[in-house]
Design a protein around this motif. Structure first.
Motif, PDB file in Angstrom:
ATOM      1  N   LYS A  46       8.398  42.504 -22.227  1.00 19.67           N
ATOM      2  CA  LYS A  46       8.656  43.333 -23.411  1.00 19.67           C
ATOM      3  C   LYS A  46       8.112  44.758 -23.250  1.00 19.67           C
ATOM      4  O   LYS A  46       8.447  45.646 -24.029  1.00 19.67           O
ATOM      5  CB  LYS A  46       8.074  42.693 -24.669  1.00 19.67           C
ATOM      6  N   ASP A  47       7.285  44.973 -22.223  1.00 19.76           N
ATOM      7  CA  ASP A  47       6.700  46.299 -22.003  1.00 19.76           C
ATOM      8  C   ASP A  47       7.619  47.239 -21.239  1.00 19.76           C
ATOM      9  O   ASP A  47       7.332  48.440 -21.138  1.00 19.76           O
ATOM     10  CB  ASP A  47       5.385  46.168 -21.215  1.00 19.76           C
ATOM     11  N   ILE A  48       8.719  46.711 -20.684  1.00 18.87           N
ATOM     12  CA  ILE A  48       9.535  47.539 -19.801  1.00 18.87           C
ATOM     13  C   ILE A  48      11.011  47.460 -20.172  1.00 18.87           C
ATOM     14  O   ILE A  48      11.529  46.390 -20.477  1.00 18.87           O
ATOM     15  CB  ILE A  48       9.325  47.113 -18.321  1.00 18.87           C
ATOM     16  N   THR A  49      11.677  48.611 -20.176  1.00 17.14           N
ATOM     17  CA  THR A  49      13.126  48.676 -20.378  1.00 17.14           C
ATOM     18  C   THR A  49      13.703  49.617 -19.326  1.00 17.14           C
ATOM     19  O   THR A  49      12.999  50.477 -18.791  1.00 17.14           O
ATOM     20  CB  THR A  49      13.486  49.197 -21.781  1.00 17.14           C
ATOM     21  N   PRO A  50      14.985  49.465 -19.007  1.00 14.49           N
ATOM     22  CA  PRO A  50      15.582  50.263 -17.923  1.00 14.49           C
ATOM     23  C   PRO A  50      15.553  51.767 -18.136  1.00 14.49           C
ATOM     24  O   PRO A  50      15.552  52.544 -17.176  1.00 14.49           O
ATOM     25  CB  PRO A  50      17.029  49.748 -17.879  1.00 14.49           C
ATOM     26  N   ASP A  51      15.545  52.221 -19.403  1.00 18.26           N
ATOM     27  CA  ASP A  51      15.644  53.653 -19.674  1.00 18.26           C
ATOM     28  C   ASP A  51      14.286  54.349 -19.735  1.00 18.26           C
ATOM     29  O   ASP A  51      14.187  55.544 -20.003  1.00 18.26           O
ATOM     30  CB  ASP A  51      16.397  53.887 -20.989  1.00 18.26           C
ATOM     31  N   MET A  52      13.211  53.615 -19.472  1.00 17.40           N
ATOM     32  CA  MET A  52      11.882  54.205 -19.547  1.00 17.40           C
ATOM     33  C   MET A  52      11.521  54.910 -18.239  1.00 17.40           C
ATOM     34  O   MET A  52      11.944  54.507 -17.165  1.00 17.40           O
ATOM     35  CB  MET A  52      10.828  53.110 -19.828  1.00 17.40           C
ATOM     36  N   ASN A  53      10.721  55.965 -18.342  1.00 15.12           N
ATOM     37  CA  ASN A  53      10.172  56.624 -17.157  1.00 15.12           C
ATOM     38  C   ASN A  53       8.713  56.215 -16.922  1.00 15.12           C
ATOM     39  O   ASN A  53       8.209  56.276 -15.799  1.00 15.12           O
ATOM     40  CB  ASN A  53      10.244  58.144 -17.304  1.00 15.12           C
ATOM     41  N   GLU A  54       8.062  55.813 -18.013  1.00 13.34           N
ATOM     42  CA  GLU A  54       6.672  55.382 -17.930  1.00 13.34           C
ATOM     43  C   GLU A  54       6.522  54.010 -18.580  1.00 13.34           C
ATOM     44  O   GLU A  54       7.339  53.605 -19.396  1.00 13.34           O
ATOM     45  CB  GLU A  54       5.730  56.376 -18.628  1.00 13.34           C
ATOM     46  N   ILE A  55       5.456  53.338 -18.207  1.00 15.90           N
ATOM     47  CA  ILE A  55       5.159  52.040 -18.778  1.00 15.90           C
ATOM     48  C   ILE A  55       3.670  51.984 -19.101  1.00 15.90           C
ATOM     49  O   ILE A  55       2.846  52.584 -18.390  1.00 15.90           O
ATOM     50  CB  ILE A  55       5.537  50.905 -17.795  1.00 15.90           C
ATOM     51  N   LYS A  56       3.330  51.292 -20.172  1.00 12.91           N
ATOM     52  CA  LYS A  56       1.919  51.087 -20.490  1.00 12.91           C
ATOM     53  C   LYS A  56       1.526  49.735 -19.906  1.00 12.91           C
ATOM     54  O   LYS A  56       2.018  48.688 -20.354  1.00 12.91           O
ATOM     55  CB  LYS A  56       1.679  51.113 -21.995  1.00 12.91           C
ATOM     56  N   ALA A  57       0.663  49.751 -18.916  1.00 12.39           N
ATOM     57  CA  ALA A  57       0.286  48.534 -18.208  1.00 12.39           C
ATOM     58  C   ALA A  57      -1.224  48.487 -18.015  1.00 12.39           C
ATOM     59  O   ALA A  57      -1.911  49.516 -18.093  1.00 12.39           O
ATOM     60  CB  ALA A  57       0.980  48.485 -16.847  1.00 12.39           C
ATOM     61  N   TYR A  58      -1.727  47.299 -17.754  1.00 16.24           N
ATOM     62  CA  TYR A  58      -3.142  47.161 -17.432  1.00 16.24           C
ATOM     63  C   TYR A  58      -3.386  47.603 -15.991  1.00 16.24           C
ATOM     64  O   TYR A  58      -2.704  47.149 -15.069  1.00 16.24           O
ATOM     65  CB  TYR A  58      -3.609  45.715 -17.594  1.00 16.24           C
ATOM     66  N   VAL A  59      -4.354  48.500 -15.828  1.00 13.60           N
ATOM     67  CA  VAL A  59      -4.767  48.978 -14.510  1.00 13.60           C
ATOM     68  C   VAL A  59      -6.295  48.941 -14.468  1.00 13.60           C
ATOM     69  O   VAL A  59      -6.959  49.293 -15.458  1.00 13.60           O
ATOM     70  CB  VAL A  59      -4.261  50.419 -14.249  1.00 13.60           C
ATOM     71  N   ARG A  60      -6.859  48.530 -13.347  1.00  8.00           N
ATOM     72  CA  ARG A  60      -8.318  48.462 -13.249  1.00  8.00           C
ATOM     73  C   ARG A  60      -8.905  49.851 -13.038  1.00  8.00           C
ATOM     74  O   ARG A  60      -8.427  50.625 -12.205  1.00  8.00           O
ATOM     75  CB  ARG A  60      -8.726  47.544 -12.085  1.00  8.00           C
TER      76      ARG A  60
END
Length: 356
Positions: A46-60
């Protein structure tokens, strides 16, 4: 440094900030990514769609904590989630059409579909126990050919729903778990199948399989989980193999149902089989199966095969797991191999990035 995406289930994802990620060991992804000059990022569908340039994700972060961060969408994504609905599959396919490289896009396969795919290849004939859809007629047909049969759900399992039919005192004997009585039942029968069995298979979601005469460890049958993965060279490899032994008086080897894991060498030491020869045959058959399945199921790159070994040392295919949970290697104290089951797909992700 480039990001590599790890697509997770919602449950695993929600546990990230608390360090509770179940079967997934995120530190292994971090170590592997560092080795290949990558940064792993973790998200759900649900965090990603084809038209996005950025994504909000967990990063250490530098302190070792996971924080949500806006980052460029990774072009290569390893699917570790279970997304089976038509809506989810349409979503995943839209990402692929947009140019994202998604491996292990589909990771749940029906056992009968896999079996029929493999039966097209003569070189696997001796490695495939006969398997059919579990109808009353097919069960009767199989009863006349084999002294023992296994019945199980065509999809999913973890040892759930398994049943056994065997010859018994000029009759047949069904071993089946009763959810009502919360216990195993042994039901003798002759011509008519027991009502409990007929009700179970009426869903149409069961298969019946020739029972494999497995080798024994201290009187209990065992089979193997084989991790087959594509590596940093884009080639299939057998990353590891671990044995699973059924508990006393059980025919089910699944760890979730009380099975115990052992290193294969320890198990084979208690048989008359040669460990090197058996391991070589397991690898040969496993890689052959993996390559064949990849031809038919696009994007396949990381699977867990369940194989049995007969008393003659012949590997027998049981089923294919599209999302290997990998913890059997941990439980068998095979730490390096357990870690490699995480590292190998990351290496394959780097290969896909470099290939463009």
């Amino acid at each position: 440094m480039k990001y590599i995406g790890i697509l997770l289930d919602n449950i695993v994802y929600r546990g990230i900030p608390y360090g509770k990620t179940g079967y997934e060991n995120l530190s292994f992804y971090e170590d592997a990514a560092k080795l290949y000059g990558l940064i792993p990022c973790f998200f759900t569908l649900k965090d990603i769609t084809p038209d996005m340039n950025e994504i909000k994700a967990y990063v250490r972060d530098d302190l070792g904590s996971y924080k949500k961060k806006n980052i460029p969408i990774p072009r290569v994504i390893h699917n570790r989630g279970l997304y089976f609905s038509k809506k989810h599959q349409s979503h995943l396919q839209s990402l692929v059409k947009k140019g994202f490289i998604l491996f292990n896009q589909w990771n749940r396969y029906r056992k009968l579909e896999i079996y029929h795919t493999l039966t097209k290849y003569d070189e696997l004939t001796e490695n495939l126990p006969e398997t059919r859809k579990a109808t009353k007629d097919n069960i009767r047909l199989m009863e006349n050919k084999y002294s023992k049969l296994i019945l199980k759900p065509d999809s999913g399992s973890l040892g759930n729903g398994l049943m056994k039919i065997e010859d018994y005192d000029h009759k047949k004997l069904l071993t089946i778990f009763s959810h009502r009585e919360k216990n195993w039942l042994r039901i003798p029968f002759t011509k008519d199948l027991p009502e409990m069995l007929k009700k179970r298979i009426s869903s149409g979601n069961y298969i019946v399989q020739e029972y494999i005469p497995l080798v024994l460890y201290k009187g209990n049958p065992f089979d193997m989980r084989v991790s087959c993965q594509k590596n940093h060279l884009g080639e299939w490899q057998m990353t590891g193999v671990v044995g699973k032994v059924a508990k006393d008086e059980s025919f089910i080897t699944n760890v979730a149902k009380g099975g115990t894991v052992y290193q294969l060498g320890e198990l084979l030491h208690h048989t008359l089989l040669d460990e090197k020869k058996v391991t070589a045959r397991i690898e040969q058959v496993s890689l052959k199966i993996s390559k064949i399945l990849e031809e038919h199921f696009s994007g396949l790159a990381d699977i867990g095969l369940d194989l049995g070994i007969t008393t003659e040392g012949i590997p027998k295919f049981i089923e294919c797991n599209g999302r290997d949970l990998r913890y059997s290697f941990r439980n068998a104290n095979m730490h390096d191999i357990w870690k490699n089951t995480y590292a190998t797909p990351i290496g394959y992700g780097k290969f896909l990035m470099d290939r463009g």
